[in-house]
Design a protein around this motif. Structure first.
Motif, PDB file in Angstrom:
ATOM      1  N   MET A  32       0.864  -1.197   0.000  1.00 20.25           N
ATOM      2  CA  MET A  32       0.000   0.000   0.000  1.00 20.25           C
ATOM      3  C   MET A  32       0.889   1.230   0.000  1.00 20.25           C
ATOM      4  SD  MET A  32      -2.762   1.234   2.852  1.00 20.25           S
ATOM      5  CE  MET A  32      -3.535  -0.370   2.887  1.00 20.25           C
TER       6      MET A  32
ATOM      7  N   ASN B 236       1.408   5.076   0.077  1.00 19.54           N
ATOM      8  CA  ASN B 236       0.648   6.234   0.526  1.00 19.54           C
ATOM      9  C   ASN B 236       1.125   7.530  -0.116  1.00 19.54           C
ATOM     10  OD1 ASN B 236      -1.277   7.566   2.127  1.00 19.54           O
ATOM     11  ND2 ASN B 236       0.252   8.058   3.664  1.00 19.54           N
TER      12      ASN B 236
ATOM     13  N   TYR C 253      -5.925   0.167   7.095  1.00 15.59           N
ATOM     14  CA  TYR C 253      -6.522   0.962   6.023  1.00 15.59           C
ATOM     15  C   TYR C 253      -6.952   2.342   6.539  1.00 15.59           C
ATOM     16  CZ  TYR C 253      -6.703  -2.451   2.226  1.00 15.59           C
ATOM     17  OH  TYR C 253      -6.365  -3.314   1.217  1.00 15.59           O
ATOM     18  N   TYR C 254      -7.521   2.361   7.725  1.00 14.79           N
ATOM     19  CA  TYR C 254      -7.968   3.636   8.301  1.00 14.79           C
ATOM     20  C   TYR C 254      -6.774   4.571   8.482  1.00 14.79           C
ATOM     21  CZ  TYR C 254     -11.388   6.492  10.812  1.00 14.79           C
ATOM     22  OH  TYR C 254     -12.263   7.489  11.181  1.00 14.79           O
TER      23      TYR C 254
ATOM     24  N   ALA D 190      -3.974   4.589   6.843  1.00 12.38           N
ATOM     25  CA  ALA D 190      -3.361   4.983   5.571  1.00 12.38           C
ATOM     26  C   ALA D 190      -4.202   5.960   4.766  1.00 12.38           C
ATOM     27  CB  ALA D 190      -3.082   3.734   4.723  1.00 12.38           C
ATOM     28  N   THR D 191      -5.524   5.937   4.922  1.00  8.93           N
ATOM     29  CA  THR D 191      -6.382   6.687   3.997  1.00  8.93           C
ATOM     30  C   THR D 191      -7.263   7.760   4.619  1.00  8.93           C
ATOM     31  OG1 THR D 191      -8.165   5.033   4.186  1.00  8.93           O
ATOM     32  CG2 THR D 191      -6.496   4.659   2.479  1.00  8.93           C
TER      33      THR D 191
ATOM     34  N   GLY E 235      -8.355  11.588   3.405  1.00 14.77           N
ATOM     35  CA  GLY E 235      -9.688  11.522   2.795  1.00 14.77           C
ATOM     36  C   GLY E 235     -10.714  12.378   3.501  1.00 14.77           C
TER      37      GLY E 235
ATOM     38  N   GLN F  61       0.355  -4.238   4.322  1.00 15.22           N
ATOM     39  CA  GLN F  61      -0.395  -2.999   4.143  1.00 15.22           C
ATOM     40  C   GLN F  61       0.415  -1.756   4.495  1.00 15.22           C
ATOM     41  OE1 GLN F  61      -3.636  -4.428   6.828  1.00 15.22           O
ATOM     42  NE2 GLN F  61      -4.989  -3.797   5.168  1.00 15.22           N
TER      43      GLN F  61
ATOM     44  N   VAL G  59       2.448   1.523   4.400  1.00 15.72           N
ATOM     45  CA  VAL G  59       2.678   2.620   3.459  1.00 15.72           C
ATOM     46  C   VAL G  59       4.164   2.947   3.369  1.00 15.72           C
ATOM     47  CG1 VAL G  59       0.421   3.641   3.858  1.00 15.72           C
ATOM     48  CG2 VAL G  59       2.350   4.369   5.264  1.00 15.72           C
TER      49      VAL G  59
END
Length: 289
Positions: A1, A3, A109-110, A112-113, A117, A176, A178
């Motif tokens: 992943m 970033n 995921y939370y 990283a994004t 977002g 996962q 980054v």
């Protein structure tokens, strides 16, 4: 992943291009299109500002990695000091999540994004629907992030780099991360800028902005964002409690400085002779922004 997708040089160039485009659009003379010119220029300028902030973030990460002496020692000291003051051990929080793979993946995921977002969505909402409040929030983001980045010139390792203390790099374990693989395409991962946590600062800014601007009773649900973010950065071993506490302290100082500066401008603004009460109020309102 992955970033980070732009080097600081590329993002700096893009930021400069956006500022130039904003200036050019503003200078274009087109009959009956003044409103659209202003909107287009403002959008380009704000995009350039955010990219400039991203440039600074990338540059600080690059420079901090050039002097990594004692980064691990500082992280060790933070962990020891937290335990001495009775704060919950982040290791125990992480161990509670490890047996649940779906929870670990969701947390990764939370982390990283969602910080980018959610912030971008809120800034866009403010710009399009609540322009009078946008400048205050944007300035808060810029000043708080800049202050955090200045501190981050002193390299501090994140907890995940302290396996001897019991921490596990869950993002690497699940593929996962980054930061996995080191520099990619010239991008230098900002791995030693754990103190303070920009993630925590941004999520609190988002919550304060939404609660202060929105009028729906549902706006209080945004409080979940900072709560979840704090838990996520801890259980993924990307930050200590102290990283978040320092970030919130910086944010509070920025709020106080902005409030004081806004009050000073409000009282120092001269009123033009002959101005109507409505015009005077509008001038004061504009100055307070």
């Amino acid at each position: 992943m992955q970033n980070l997708t732009l080097t600081w040089q590329a993002s700096a160039g893009a930021s400069a291009a956006l500022y130039g485009a904003a200036f050019a659009v503003r200078r274009v003379r087109a009959v009956g299109a003044a409103g659209r010119r202003e909107l287009a220029s403002a959008v380009l300028r704000e995009a350039g500002t955010l990219l400039a902030l991203f440039t600074l973030w990338q540059l600080v990460g690059h420079l901090s990695l050039m002097s990594t002496d004692h980064a691990l020692d500082r992280a060790e000291w933070i962990h020891r000091t937290e335990l001495k003051f009775g704060l919950p051990d982040e290791v125990s929080w992480q161990r509670a999540v490890v047996p649940h793979p779906w929870l670990v993946e969701a947390a990764n995921y939370y982390y990283a994004t969602m910080h980018f977002g959610v912030m971008l969505v809120v800034l866009l909402w403010l710009f399009l629907r609540h322009r009078a409040r946008y400048a205050w929030v944007r300035t808060t983001v810029v000043l708080t992030t800049a202050a955090c980045l200045l501190i981050q010139f002193i390299p501090v390792a994140p907890p995940r780099m302290l396996p001897g203390n019991g921490f596990v790099d869950l993002a690497v374990q699940y593929g996962q991360s980054v930061y996995a693989g080191g520099p990619v395409a010239g991008v230098v991962p900002d791995q030693l800028s754990a103190m303070p946590s920009v993630h925590v600062a941004w999520c609190v800014i988002v919550a304060v902005a939404v609660i202060g601007v929105a009028r729906s009773p549902w706006r209080w649900l945004v409080v979940l964002h900072p709560l979840v973010t704090v838990v996520v950065v801890v259980v993924t071993a990307n930050h200590f409690w102290a990283d978040g506490l320092v970030a919130i302290g910086i944010l509070l100082v920025v709020y106080l400085v902005q409030q004081a500066a806004s009050g000073w401008r409000h009282h120092a603004l001269p009123l033009h002779t002959g101005s109507s009460p409505s015009e005077a109020r509008q001038e004061r309102s504009s100055a307070g922004r």
